[in-house]
Design an enzyme around this catalytic site. Structure first.
Site, PDB file in Angstrom:
ATOM      1  N   HIS A 160       8.049  -0.182  10.493  1.00 22.95           N
ATOM      2  CA  HIS A 160       9.955   0.412  10.373  1.00 22.95           C
ATOM      3  C   HIS A 160      10.943  -0.373  11.398  1.00 22.95           C
ATOM      4  CE1 HIS A 160       9.260   3.427   7.614  1.00 22.95           C
ATOM      5  NE2 HIS A 160       8.439   3.925   7.408  1.00 22.95           N
ATOM      6  N   HIS A 166       5.044  -2.527   4.223  1.00 21.26           N
ATOM      7  CA  HIS A 166       3.499  -1.448   3.610  1.00 21.26           C
ATOM      8  C   HIS A 166       2.321  -2.678   3.071  1.00 21.26           C
ATOM      9  CE1 HIS A 166       1.279   0.211   1.041  1.00 21.26           C
ATOM     10  NE2 HIS A 166       1.293   1.075   1.897  1.00 21.26           N
ATOM     11  N   HIS A 205      11.692  10.118 -10.001  1.00 18.81           N
ATOM     12  CA  HIS A 205      12.921  11.281 -10.194  1.00 18.81           C
ATOM     13  C   HIS A 205      13.717  10.619  -9.890  1.00 18.81           C
ATOM     14  CE1 HIS A 205      11.564  10.553  -6.506  1.00 18.81           C
ATOM     15  NE2 HIS A 205      12.442  11.660  -5.647  1.00 18.81           N
ATOM     16  N   GLY A 258      -9.167  15.750   2.742  1.00 17.04           N
ATOM     17  CA  GLY A 258      -8.996  16.774   4.480  1.00 17.04           C
ATOM     18  C   GLY A 258      -9.014  15.704   5.358  1.00 17.04           C
TER      19      GLY A 258
END
Length: 308
Positions: free
Chosen positions: A95, A105, A174, A257
């Site tokens: 960034h 990325h 979305h 995890g």
């Protein structure tokens, strides 16, 4: 199949990318954090913050083991459910301060899924993509040309196939828009033999800094003001939305995890949301979504003219 060979390459890749980014920044250095995972394995996280060029740059290596693949890794391949696994990878997100320098990325990874009495199933994955805020054709074309060159030794169909996969994957469903201008994305890669597949992963990993650094150099000194900075922070919100809702790597890390600090290092340090924002007609901010965040064959587009 040689896991240690893959691990050695990934550690070297992390070293070389961090060295190049620190050199380009010229001010800050990466801090390193080695960590262990209770279920098995660990990693080496490196983060650069508040540099001269990069507001935040995270480059993470991980090598983890587990007794059962999480749902994010086996959802599309039910035959893998219940297998133990090893997963190795380098993942990074950059960034920059300057809104004219895109966020980028990349990640390359290797998985092995095992079951007693059966041959292990292995595959490679990864790629890289670019998220501009104020885009230009030169950057988009050079980014995709480097990606195409990395794929070229492995077949004429490889770049078009993995470019299309990237365009499809990095979609904010979305919002009905892509996260950026794409690049490469591949997963479940074992259609070639191990040596060829590993060579392809190395070609992609090695080409990332070749693709990104020239873009940083061309744009890092461009002047900008509060308007550009506010728009950058607004568009960073899209990056956060994708990573927390759709990104398979984030979901895999959280479901297995993994170490939360390492998993969420991809998020920008500052971001903003604005209700029902609409850029002014004819503005550079409108141009981002109207022109650049569209499905384009960037190998054949420069200054509006096809490249032959």
């Amino acid at each position: 199949m040689r896991i240690e060979q893959v691990k050695d390459y990934l550690l070297q890749l992390q070293d070389s990318i961090c060295a190049a980014l620190a050199d380009e920044d010229g001010s800050a250095t990466f801090i390193e954090d080695e960590w262990q995972r209770e279920e098995g394995g660990g990693g080496r996280s490196r983060v650069l913050t508040d540099g001269a060029v990069f507001e935040k740059a995270g480059v993470n290596f991980s090598h983890v083991r587990g007794g059962e693949l999480p749902a994010s890794a086996s959802a599309s391949r039910p035959e893998l459910a219940g297998r133990s696994y090893e997963a190795l990878g380098v993942s990074l997100v950059i960034h920059p301060h300057n809104p004219y320098v895109p966020t980028s990325h990349a990640n390359v990874r290797f998985f092995v899924a095992s079951k007693p009495g059966e041959e292990p199933i292995w595959w490679f994955g990864g790629g890289y993509d670019l998220t501009p805020y104020y885009a230009n054709r030169e950057d988009c074309v050079s980014w995709h040309r480097t990606a195409a060159a990395a794929c070229a030794p492995f077949g004429e169909d490889v770049y078009p196939r993995f470019k299309a996969w990237c365009d499809d994957y990095f979609q904010l469903k979305h919002r009905g828009e892509p996260r950026g201008i794409g690049g490469l994305f591949f997963d479940d890669l074992n259609e070639w033999d191990f040596e060829t597949s590993f060579a392809f992963m190395r070609s992609v990993g090695d080409s990332y800094i070749q693709a990104y650094r020239p873009i940083v150099q061309r744009n890092k000194s461009r002047p900008y003001g509060e308007r550009e900075r506010e728009f950058q922070l607004y568009r960073r919100g899209r990056y956060v939305e994708f990573n927390l809702v759709f990104d398979r790597g984030t979901l895999f890390g959280l479901q297995s995890g993994g170490r939360t600090e390492a998993i969420l290092m991809s998020l920008p340090p500052l971001v903003r949301w604005e209700y029902n924002y609409s850029p002014p007609a004819g503005s550079p901010e409108e141009e981002l979504t109207a022109f650049y965040l569209q499905d384009r064959d960037w190998l054949y587009e420069e200054d509006g003219v096809s490249i032959t």
